[in-house]
Scaffold this motif. Structure first.
Motif, mmCIF file in Angstrom:
data_model
loop_
_atom_site.group_PDB
_atom_site.id
_atom_site.type_symbol
_atom_site.label_atom_id
_atom_site.label_comp_id
_atom_site.label_asym_id
_atom_site.label_seq_id
_atom_site.Cartn_x
_atom_site.Cartn_y
_atom_site.Cartn_z
ATOM 1 N N ARG A 137 0.860 -1.203 0.138
ATOM 2 C CA ARG A 137 0.039 -0.089 -0.207
ATOM 3 C C ARG A 137 0.908 1.127 -0.017
ATOM 4 O O ARG A 137 1.843 1.507 0.713
ATOM 5 N N ILE A 138 0.666 2.329 -0.661
ATOM 6 C CA ILE A 138 1.090 3.556 -0.831
ATOM 7 C C ILE A 138 0.756 4.457 0.452
ATOM 8 O O ILE A 138 -0.289 4.757 0.395
ATOM 9 N N VAL A 139 1.806 4.413 1.295
ATOM 10 C CA VAL A 139 1.160 5.039 2.995
ATOM 11 C C VAL A 139 1.661 6.463 2.690
ATOM 12 O O VAL A 139 1.105 7.184 3.812
ATOM 13 N N ALA A 140 2.380 6.929 1.650
ATOM 14 C CA ALA A 140 2.708 8.524 1.775
ATOM 15 C C ALA A 140 3.226 8.947 0.208
ATOM 16 O O ALA A 140 3.751 8.197 -0.410
ATOM 17 N N VAL A 141 3.016 9.984 0.282
ATOM 18 C CA VAL A 141 3.677 10.865 -1.244
ATOM 19 C C VAL A 141 4.523 11.972 -0.618
ATOM 20 O O VAL A 141 4.011 12.869 -0.235
ATOM 21 N N LEU A 142 5.774 11.774 -1.087
ATOM 22 C CA LEU A 142 6.740 12.776 -0.440
ATOM 23 C C LEU A 142 6.982 13.822 -1.662
ATOM 24 O O LEU A 142 6.750 13.458 -2.701
#
Length: 286
Positions: free
Chosen positions: A185-190
């Motif tokens: 799962r993509i947990v953050a986009v920096l």
């Protein structure tokens, strides 16, 4: 002072730099030789903050034993701390190094056992001496000298490394074929904002994926490729193909990786043939 006089001065200065660098390396007093190196272990993996900067890597807490004092030390990777840790899990081994006597200036490396010999600067100086000689000769005697002087050695280097490149591609193919699959799962986009060469705003987007291997290892990692629409990927469920022996080696698009490998050797061969042909043309025109 004529052209060859400037060349002599160029070679003298850079030769002194090269000899000094090689001498310091042999004597063990170069910066690389004086660096203390220790094996570190990730103790805690912190949650990446969605929308935050990604330059520092995955936030972690690392412990290592100081080789000089045998004392256990715990540090973090806050700020500029060498190589960014882009894949992290509890128990992962990474390298910690710092100048002797300055433990507060620690840096991380993803290759715990790798140590340099301080030969980067002297090797660069030797290359610049050679490049200066070729340029002066080409100016004085004609451009074919540049073709033969530069392309000939590059062709030899390319031919020397081509078998190794073929082996690397073959190993990569075997690695891709042996990868296991896990749900992620993509947990953050920096987001990192900077400026380009023309002064415009440049935004770099780095998704962070979290997945658990079949062996039960919880991995958090930067995902730099293989993900459509990375800016809007927050919360997206993905399939991660990873290497069981090293979960830091993973991909979200194994088919695309396999396709790209098919062209790698062809590109290397075409480049080698082009450089070799240029060298031959230069030699024939001398």
């Amino acid at each position: 002072m004529g052209l060859y006089g400037y060349l002599a001065l160029w070679c003298a200065v850079l030769g002194a730099v090269a000899l000094t660098g090689y001498g310091r390396s042999l004597a063990g007093v170069s910066r690389a030789r004086r660096t203390v190196r220790a094996g570190g272990r990730i103790e805690v993996v912190r949650q990446a903050r969605h929308g935050g900067p990604g330059r520092g890597g995955i936030p972690v807490v690392v412990s290592y034993r100081d080789p000089d004092t045998a004392r256990e030390v715990t540090v973090t990777n806050d700020g500029e701390r060498g190589e960014a840790i882009t894949a992290a899990w509890t128990g992962r081994e990474i390298g910690v190094h710092y100048p002797r006597g300055r433990p507060h200036a620690y840096r991380f490396t993803n290759r715990p056992q790798e140590g340099g010999r301080g030969l980067g600067l002297p090797n660069t100086a030797v290359f610049l001496i050679y490049a200066g000689a070729v340029v002066v000769t080409a100016v004085d005697r004609g451009w074919p000298w540049a073709l033969a002087g530069f392309c000939g050695p590059w062709a030899a280097v390319g031919a020397w490394h081509l078998p190794g490149n073929v082996r690397d591609v073959r190993r990569r193919r075997e690695t891709l074929a042996s990868m296991a699959a896990a749900g992620g799962r993509i947990v953050a986009v920096l987001k990192d904002v900077g400026t380009d060469s023309e002064g415009g705003t440049l935004t770099t987007v780095t998704p962070v994926v979290a997945f658990t291997t079949r062996e039960g290892t919880a991995v958090t990692a930067h995902c730099t490729s293989g993900l459509p629409d990375p800016a809007g990927a927050y919360g997206r469920e993905v399939t991660v193909h990873y290497t069981p022996d090293d979960p830091a080696v993973f991909t979200l698009n194994r088919a695309a990786e396999q396709r790209s490998l098919r062209t790698d050797i062809a590109v290397n061969v075409v480049g080698l043939l082009a450089v070799a042909a240029a060298a031959v043309v230069g030699a024939l025109l001398l």
